[in-house]
Design a protein around this motif. Structure first.
Motif, PDB file in Angstrom:
ATOM      1  N   VAL A 199      51.217  34.606  42.390  1.00 29.65           N
ATOM      2  CA  VAL A 199      49.796  34.650  42.030  1.00 29.65           C
ATOM      3  C   VAL A 199      49.647  35.564  40.828  1.00 29.65           C
ATOM      4  CG1 VAL A 199      47.459  35.227  42.790  1.00 29.65           C
ATOM      5  CG2 VAL A 199      49.106  34.282  44.434  1.00 29.65           C
ATOM      6  N   LEU A 200      49.073  35.027  39.775  1.00 31.55           N
ATOM      7  CA  LEU A 200      48.857  35.826  38.570  1.00 31.55           C
ATOM      8  C   LEU A 200      47.743  36.829  38.840  1.00 31.55           C
ATOM      9  CD1 LEU A 200      49.963  35.993  35.660  1.00 31.55           C
ATOM     10  CD2 LEU A 200      48.077  34.514  34.952  1.00 31.55           C
TER      11      LEU A 200
ATOM     12  N   GLU B 153      43.400  36.543  50.034  1.00 34.79           N
ATOM     13  CA  GLU B 153      42.953  36.486  51.432  1.00 34.79           C
ATOM     14  C   GLU B 153      43.088  35.071  51.979  1.00 34.79           C
ATOM     15  OE1 GLU B 153      41.434  36.953  55.221  1.00 34.79           O
ATOM     16  OE2 GLU B 153      42.377  38.374  53.849  1.00 34.79           O
ATOM     17  N   ILE B 154      42.817  34.066  51.163  1.00 33.65           N
ATOM     18  CA  ILE B 154      43.003  32.681  51.596  1.00 33.65           C
ATOM     19  C   ILE B 154      44.477  32.427  51.905  1.00 33.65           C
ATOM     20  CG2 ILE B 154      42.836  30.265  50.865  1.00 33.65           C
ATOM     21  CD1 ILE B 154      40.359  31.059  49.243  1.00 33.65           C
ATOM     22  N   LEU B 155      45.361  32.886  51.039  1.00 38.03           N
ATOM     23  CA  LEU B 155      46.797  32.710  51.270  1.00 38.03           C
ATOM     24  C   LEU B 155      47.235  33.409  52.555  1.00 38.03           C
ATOM     25  CD1 LEU B 155      48.016  33.201  47.603  1.00 38.03           C
ATOM     26  CD2 LEU B 155      48.437  31.146  48.977  1.00 38.03           C
ATOM     27  N   GLU B 156      46.792  34.644  52.760  1.00 44.83           N
ATOM     28  CA  GLU B 156      47.186  35.372  53.966  1.00 44.83           C
ATOM     29  C   GLU B 156      46.588  34.722  55.213  1.00 44.83           C
ATOM     30  OE1 GLU B 156      46.888  39.577  53.940  1.00 44.83           O
ATOM     31  OE2 GLU B 156      47.689  39.781  51.913  1.00 44.83           O
ATOM     32  N   GLY B 157      45.329  34.280  55.110  1.00 43.25           N
ATOM     33  CA  GLY B 157      44.703  33.625  56.252  1.00 43.25           C
ATOM     34  C   GLY B 157      45.421  32.348  56.645  1.00 43.25           C
TER      35      GLY B 157
ATOM     36  N   LEU C 272      52.482  38.924  43.809  1.00 44.59           N
ATOM     37  CA  LEU C 272      51.587  39.159  42.676  1.00 44.59           C
ATOM     38  C   LEU C 272      52.417  39.417  41.432  1.00 44.59           C
ATOM     39  CD1 LEU C 272      48.870  41.466  44.300  1.00 44.59           C
ATOM     40  CD2 LEU C 272      48.591  39.076  43.636  1.00 44.59           C
ATOM     41  N   VAL C 273      52.077  38.727  40.338  1.00 46.51           N
ATOM     42  CA  VAL C 273      52.807  38.884  39.084  1.00 46.51           C
ATOM     43  C   VAL C 273      51.804  39.097  37.953  1.00 46.51           C
ATOM     44  CG1 VAL C 273      54.737  37.467  39.871  1.00 46.51           C
ATOM     45  CG2 VAL C 273      52.850  36.386  38.631  1.00 46.51           C
TER      46      VAL C 273
ATOM     47  N   ILE D  28      49.952  30.254  41.001  1.00 42.58           N
ATOM     48  CA  ILE D  28      48.501  30.129  41.168  1.00 42.58           C
ATOM     49  C   ILE D  28      47.834  31.039  40.150  1.00 42.58           C
ATOM     50  CG2 ILE D  28      46.543  30.484  42.717  1.00 42.58           C
ATOM     51  CD1 ILE D  28      48.373  29.826  45.052  1.00 42.58           C
ATOM     52  N   VAL D  29      46.939  30.460  39.361  1.00 45.18           N
ATOM     53  CA  VAL D  29      46.208  31.218  38.341  1.00 45.18           C
ATOM     54  C   VAL D  29      44.748  31.325  38.787  1.00 45.18           C
ATOM     55  CG1 VAL D  29      45.507  31.328  35.925  1.00 45.18           C
ATOM     56  CG2 VAL D  29      47.764  30.432  36.532  1.00 45.18           C
ATOM     57  N   PRO D  30      44.311  32.493  39.257  1.00 46.28           N
ATOM     58  CA  PRO D  30      42.921  32.665  39.659  1.00 46.28           C
ATOM     59  C   PRO D  30      41.967  32.640  38.462  1.00 46.28           C
ATOM     60  CG  PRO D  30      44.355  34.370  40.596  1.00 46.28           C
ATOM     61  CD  PRO D  30      45.120  33.684  39.509  1.00 46.28           C
ATOM     62  N   ASP D  31      40.686  32.764  38.748  1.00 49.21           N
ATOM     63  CA  ASP D  31      39.653  32.810  37.705  1.00 49.21           C
ATOM     64  C   ASP D  31      39.604  34.230  37.132  1.00 49.21           C
ATOM     65  OD1 ASP D  31      37.447  32.354  36.081  1.00 49.21           O
ATOM     66  OD2 ASP D  31      36.005  32.598  37.712  1.00 49.21           O
ATOM     67  N   ILE D  32      40.629  34.572  36.356  1.00 49.31           N
ATOM     68  CA  ILE D  32      40.735  35.921  35.792  1.00 49.31           C
ATOM     69  C   ILE D  32      40.665  35.853  34.270  1.00 49.31           C
ATOM     70  CG2 ILE D  32      42.047  36.883  37.722  1.00 49.31           C
ATOM     71  CD1 ILE D  32      44.600  36.420  36.059  1.00 49.31           C
ATOM     72  N   GLU D  33      40.361  36.991  33.679  1.00 53.33           N
ATOM     73  CA  GLU D  33      40.370  37.094  32.227  1.00 53.33           C
ATOM     74  C   GLU D  33      41.822  37.226  31.761  1.00 53.33           C
ATOM     75  OE1 GLU D  33      38.016  40.561  31.985  1.00 53.33           O
ATOM     76  OE2 GLU D  33      36.102  39.519  32.194  1.00 53.33           O
ATOM     77  N   MET D  34      42.209  36.392  30.781  1.00 48.78           N
ATOM     78  CA  MET D  34      43.599  36.387  30.324  1.00 48.78           C
ATOM     79  C   MET D  34      43.667  36.651  28.827  1.00 48.78           C
ATOM     80  SD  MET D  34      45.687  33.353  32.262  1.00 48.78           S
ATOM     81  CE  MET D  34      44.380  32.137  32.233  1.00 48.78           C
ATOM     82  N   ALA D  35      44.550  37.542  28.445  1.00 48.92           N
ATOM     83  CA  ALA D  35      44.834  37.739  27.022  1.00 48.92           C
ATOM     84  C   ALA D  35      45.476  36.471  26.469  1.00 48.92           C
ATOM     85  CB  ALA D  35      45.762  38.933  26.833  1.00 48.92           C
ATOM     86  N   PRO D  36      45.322  36.221  25.164  1.00 48.85           N
ATOM     87  CA  PRO D  36      45.908  35.005  24.582  1.00 48.85           C
ATOM     88  C   PRO D  36      47.394  34.845  24.875  1.00 48.85           C
ATOM     89  CG  PRO D  36      44.430  36.057  23.016  1.00 48.85           C
ATOM     90  CD  PRO D  36      44.543  36.988  24.169  1.00 48.85           C
TER      91      PRO D  36
END
Length: 559
Positions: free
Chosen positions: A11-12, A27-31, A38-39, A49-57
């Motif tokens: 998971v990014l 939490e979904i994964l653990e549930g 985590l990477v 898995i890429v969550p809805d996070i802010e990513m640098a270019p």
């Protein structure tokens, strides 16, 4: 043997200032019983898995290269730079997002869609779900979930699944007691029910919508990793059970005779009962009786009461005081809780107080005004909370689904049910949990209502105990259920070259492992194990183990 990253979910990790719930995907994964890592940058793994996070270019480019080189990718509301990976493109329309609308699955099922969703055009991908503006509308052309047709196994939600599920569980923070719109149901009390007024569509109250989305997520993980080394997971319940029963009630001034009747009736069916005791009712159950009940598989917990509309600081002070009194008398801190009238303070601040005290599970989500019974929080599963600062709260929510006071009286703004109607509604709910949704049947049967109130609820209580018994469902106390969840989540399956190392710091009875269908044989420490397909396990096969504390076992599989 060395670690095998090809059999691992990564998971990014990151943040999103606009979406503090983005990392709720963990939490979904653990549930759902998955191991993950985590990477901070993409790395070799079975699924990224890429969550809805802010990513640098640079990170976004690394994700793109990972996918284009054959990496398996699941993205939650990806940004424009990643859309081409999934066959998505912007629509030529002025409106770019819908918020808090609906979605329709391929089987026609309609669900609410919490949070914003991007209005995109699908070009060269397969649509698995569509966005829908209103409940009665047909599906729009805008996809909610797509999978790529070529170039590797990739899938994307056009909304943030993690935020959606978290908001199903936790409701609207602005309608909490300390929010700008407190007490929207107008009963003068701060309750979890307030968080779902004008938010949960009553037409969907009998569908655990968050659980349906999580099951869709697990199916998606199975497809994405189908050609990778097998990715196992721990099943939700012990002993390969399809569901679980957790009978509860609140003392509320009942006589000692009626309190004992609730326990004795459950015991006559071979099942467990958990009672939440008000301080004024302490004299009715002696400490040695509480210990004997616990030894018999039941639980006596606390049913706190302070005020109908408390602030967070004053509620914290009171809860600490009341739990101190319980511990002084009974010698332990109860594992689970339901407050009198289900009063809470704040949004997720009350579960945070429970965590501080040592309480593991919160039963306060309880459908009352406008709902009466059903899945208020979109789930019948234990799920932890996340606060507005993206911090996990170490306390499970386990929603109450039905209540005798809510269904036999017109206090919900809906017609009261007869005993026969209540039995039929409860039976249908239990059957759906066993056959379709696989969750916890957690009703509230008050001892005081079993004989004294018209209509008496004892026959309803007995009918549901009999139905659970006849289905051979496991019934656990709050203590046993919370302990199982803690132990299950502490267990780890570490992928190695050709095998898995099962590590468990705590003892777990009936720990059930699900394997993809292509796994044909399993051995534990060289001993072959039964691998079964069940009516509920779909394309997965299951095995159940009794695991000792601080134990390790080597698992080898044949594909």
């Amino acid at each position: 043997m060395s670690d095998n990253p090809a059999a691992r979910i990564a998971v990014l990790e990151g943040k999103n200032r606009r979406n503090p719930l983005a990392m709720y995907i963990t939490e979904i994964l653990e549930g759902e019983g998955y191991g993950y890592r985590l990477v901070t940058v993409p790395e070799e793994c079975g699924l990224l898995i890429v969550p809805d996070i802010e990513m640098a270019p640079g990170i976004q480019e690394a994700v793109r290269q990972f996918a284009e080189s054959g990496g398996r990718l699941l993205a939650l509301r990806p940004g424009p730079g990643l859309w081409p990976l999934f066959g998505l493109e912007k629509q030529d329309i002025s409106l770019f997002t819908w918020a808090d609308r609906y979605l329709r699955l391929r089987d026609g099922q309609r669900l609410q869609c919490r949070g914003p969703a991007d209005l995109l055009h699908a070009d060269g991908c397969e649509i698995l779900a569509n966005l829908q503006y209103d409940f009665e509308d047909g599906p729009s052309a805008h996809p909610a979930l797509v999978c790529a047709k070529s170039g590797g196994r990739r899938a994307a939600f056009t909304f943030d699944l993690a935020r959606c599920v978290a908001l199903f569980h936790q409701g609207r923070a602005d309608q909490a007691g300390d929010g700008p719109n407190p007490d929207p149901d107008g009963d003068g009390m701060f309750k979890p029910n307030d968080l779902f007024i004008n938010y949960l569509d009553p037409r969907l109250k009998l569908i655990p919508q968050a659980d349906v989305l999580q099951s869709l997520f697990t199916d998606l993980v199975g497809w994405l990793t189908e050609e990778a080394p097998p990715v196992p997971r721990f099943w939700r319940f012990p002993h390969a059970q399809p569901a679980l029963a957790f009978f509860t009630g609140d003392s509320d001034g009942a006589s000692a005779e009626d309190l004992r009747l609730a326990f004795e009736t459950a015991e006559s069916f071979g099942l467990s009962y958990t009672l939440y005791l008000m301080t004024q009712d302490f004299p009715k159950i002696a400490p040695e009786e509480a210990q004997a009940l616990q030894a018999a598989g039941h639980e006596v917990g606390l049913h706190p009461w302070h005020a109908p509309a408390p602030t967070v600081p004053e509620f914290r002070e009171h809860l600490i005081l009341e739990y101190g009194g319980f511990s002084d008398r009974y010698g332990y801190t109860p594992a689970t809780v339901r407050n009198h009238s289900c009063i809470i303070a704040g949004w997720v601040e009350t579960p945070a107080i429970y965590s501080e005290i040592g309480v593991r599970m919160d039963l306060n989500p309880y459908p009352i005004r406008g709902f009466q019974y059903g899945f208020l929080t979109g789930t019948a599963l234990p799920a932890k909370y996340m606060d507005a600062s993206a911090r996990m709260v170490n306390c499970y929510q386990q929603p109450t689904l039905t209540s005798d006071d809510g269904m036999l009286e017109a206090k919900c703004g809906l017609p009261a049910l007869s005993i026969d109607e209540a039995v039929r509604a409860s039976a249908a709910l239990l059957d759906s949990l066993c056959d379709t949704y696989h969750g916890v049947y957690q009703p509230c049967f008050h001892p005081i209502r079993m004989r004294a109130y018209p209509p008496p609820a004892l026959e309803w209580y007995k009918a549901m105990l009999a139905r659970v018994r006849d289905k051979n469902l496991l019934s656990l106390s709050g203590l046993a259920w919370s302990r199982f969840n803690d132990a299950r989540r502490s267990a780890r399956l570490v992928p190695q070259n050709g095998s898995w190392l099962l590590q468990s710091p705590e003892a777990v009875e009936g720990l059930t492992i699900l394997w993809p269908e292509r796994v044909k044989s399993v051995s534990v420490n060289g001993e072959p194990q039964a691998l079964n397909r069940t009516a509920w396990s779909g394309r997965e096969r299951c095995m159940a183990l009794n695991i000792g504390a601080k134990s390790e076992a080597r698992i080898e599989v044949g594909v």
